[in-house]
Design an enzyme around this catalytic site. Structure first.
Site, PDB file in Angstrom:
ATOM      1  N   CYS A 133       0.842  -1.196   0.000  1.00 24.81           N
ATOM      2  CA  CYS A 133       0.000   0.000   0.000  1.00 24.81           C
ATOM      3  C   CYS A 133       0.882   1.254   0.000  1.00 24.81           C
ATOM      4  O   CYS A 133       1.932   1.280  -0.648  1.00 24.81           O
ATOM      5  CB  CYS A 133      -0.968  -0.028   1.179  1.00 24.81           C
ATOM      6  SG  CYS A 133      -2.315   1.172   1.046  1.00 24.81           S
ATOM      7  N   ASP A 202      -3.031   0.782  10.443  1.00 26.73           N
ATOM      8  CA  ASP A 202      -4.248   1.571  10.670  1.00 26.73           C
ATOM      9  C   ASP A 202      -4.653   1.489  12.131  1.00 26.73           C
ATOM     10  O   ASP A 202      -5.126   2.459  12.703  1.00 26.73           O
ATOM     11  CB  ASP A 202      -5.377   1.114   9.747  1.00 26.73           C
ATOM     12  CG  ASP A 202      -5.071   1.507   8.306  1.00 26.73           C
ATOM     13  OD1 ASP A 202      -4.336   0.762   7.630  1.00 26.73           O
ATOM     14  OD2 ASP A 202      -5.526   2.591   7.886  1.00 26.73           O
TER      15      ASP A 202
HETATM   16  P1  RI2 Z   1       0.300   5.987   7.169  1.00 28.94           P
HETATM   17  C1  RI2 Z   1      -3.532   3.140   4.724  1.00 28.94           C
HETATM   18  O1  RI2 Z   1      -4.894   2.994   4.608  1.00 28.94           O
HETATM   19  C2  RI2 Z   1      -2.774   1.831   4.572  1.00 28.94           C
HETATM   20  O2  RI2 Z   1      -3.439   0.741   5.150  1.00 28.94           O
HETATM   21  C3  RI2 Z   1      -1.503   2.205   5.295  1.00 28.94           C
HETATM   22  O3  RI2 Z   1      -0.724   1.086   5.646  1.00 28.94           O
HETATM   23  C4  RI2 Z   1      -2.063   2.930   6.505  1.00 28.94           C
HETATM   24  O4  RI2 Z   1      -3.144   3.698   5.993  1.00 28.94           O
HETATM   25  C5  RI2 Z   1      -1.101   3.768   7.283  1.00 28.94           C
HETATM   26  O5  RI2 Z   1      -0.634   4.852   6.525  1.00 28.94           O
HETATM   27  P2  RI2 Z   1      -5.780   3.690   3.412  1.00 28.94           P
HETATM   28  O6  RI2 Z   1      -6.153   5.078   3.921  1.00 28.94           O
HETATM   29  O7  RI2 Z   1      -0.424   6.599   8.324  1.00 28.94           O
HETATM   30  O8  RI2 Z   1      -5.010   3.723   2.140  1.00 28.94           O
HETATM   31  O9  RI2 Z   1       1.579   5.302   7.616  1.00 28.94           O
HETATM   32  O10 RI2 Z   1      -7.011   2.812   3.325  1.00 28.94           O
HETATM   33  O11 RI2 Z   1       0.506   6.962   6.028  1.00 28.94           O
END
Ligand code: RI2
Length: 318
Positions: A133, A202
């Site tokens: 991701c 998350d």
């Molecule tokens: P940071 C994201 O969720 C991903 O799951 C990623 O690992 C997590 O947030 C943490 O991201 P999404 O918003 O806070 O893409 O480290 O569903 O940037």
């Protein structure tokens, strides 16, 4: 999500952007929610303390309702409104909210930098890292190592259906880090070349389990199978006091149209689109936090240290 015309536009706009993923990433949604509450307090007209309190509570509900899984969002609004019950007039309440929001945003950004520093110490020259991701915290580690002169290569998963892996390879390529984009189902194939996996979070549960982008648990299992260290980068506001009081983490399931146009499938075929999954602590080598590099089994201590056991149960009404 309730969109209320009496609540200021900024809160509705931020909530809508979080819901439709224009604002995404557990850290960024948290910082954006704190900023939206600050804006709400600053823009409030008049001297009616109860009215401002009500407005902030409504704003909090709208923001928290925008995405259900990342605890960072809930922790951010709690931190921003902490102490607000003690305010005796509008000016005091406004000052509390502005101070808390600024402090949350500053600490959150500093935490990402510290995670980068701590995590980079686990890397060595010529390592190949796999990431999933698009996590600011995980990429902070990779960028930090690169900025210290280490030669690091990255395998980035595509991360269907939103394909956040494309953001990852753009972000890393921009600073000169060589990247290879792979489809999600190529993870086990790639693992033979990988020295360590770094992912974001998350939510970290009180038992040390990780809730992260769908597919994370399969990556952790593949890493474990190949004896590749699996590292999780998580600021302390990603730890969930709610899980300590027994709550389960709600896994968001988004619209099927994000996966495929249903018209392309035979009638009656169902589509599911879960956004996150749970990785048990036994698959996690270390959690990299702004407090340092810790075991996933230390999650309970972090939650109690950061949120206070008594206040957790009070907040949950237990
Ligand atoms: P940071 C994201 O969720 C991903 O799951 C990623 O690992 C997590 O947030 C943490 O991201 P999404 O918003 O806070 O893409 O480290 O569903 O940037």
């Amino acid at each position: 999500m309730r969109l209320d015309a009496t609540t200021d536009m900024k809160v509705n706009e931020v909530a809508r952007s979080i819901k439709n993923m224009e604002i995404r990433g557990a850290g960024l949604i948290a910082r954006s929610a704190a900023e939206a509450l600050k804006h709400s307090a600053k823009e409030f007209q008049g001297e009616d303390l109860t009215a401002l309190m009500r407005k902030l509570e409504e704003s909090k509900d709208i923001l928290v309702g925008s995405r259900p899984t990342a605890i960072s969002l809930w922790n951010a609004v709690q931190a921003t409104l902490r102490g607000s019950q003690e305010a005796t007039d509008v000016e005091e309440l406004r000052n509390i909210v502005v101070f808390n929001a600024d402090r949350f945003v500053k600490r959150s950004s500093e935490a990402v930098q510290l995670i980068g520093k701590f995590g980079a110490k686990r890397l060595k020259d010529d390592m190949k890292i796999l990431t999933h991701c698009n996590s600011k915290a995980a990429l902070s580690v990779i960028k930090n190592a690169h900025s210290r002169g280490m030669n690091i290569e990255v395998y980035a998963t595509e991360s269907r259906p939103w394909r956040q892996g494309i953001l990852t390879v753009k972000e890393l390529s921009d600073v000169g880090i060589p990247c290879t984009l792979i489809i999600d189902s190529a993870v086990r194939w790639a693992m033979k070349d990988v020295d360590a996996v770094f992912v974001g979070a998350d939510t970290i549960c009180s038992n040390g389990a990780l809730i992260n982008k769908i597919g994370t648990s399969q990556i952790a299992m593949a890493a474990s199978d190949s004896r590749v260290p699996f590292m999780v980068c998580a600021e302390t506001y990603k730890f969930s006091p709610r899980t300590l009081s027994g709550e389960m983490v709600e896994i968001e399931e988004r619209d099927a149209s994000e996966v495929i146009d249903a018209k392309l499938l035979p009638p009656g075929v169902k589509i599911r689109n879960p956004v996150f999954d749970a990785t048990p602590p036994e698959y996690i080598d270390s959690l990299i936090t702004e407090l340092g590099v810790i075991s996933p089994y230390a999650a309970y201590e972090v939650i109690v240290r950061e949120f206070g056991q008594a206040s957790i149960f009070e907040e949950m009404g237990d």
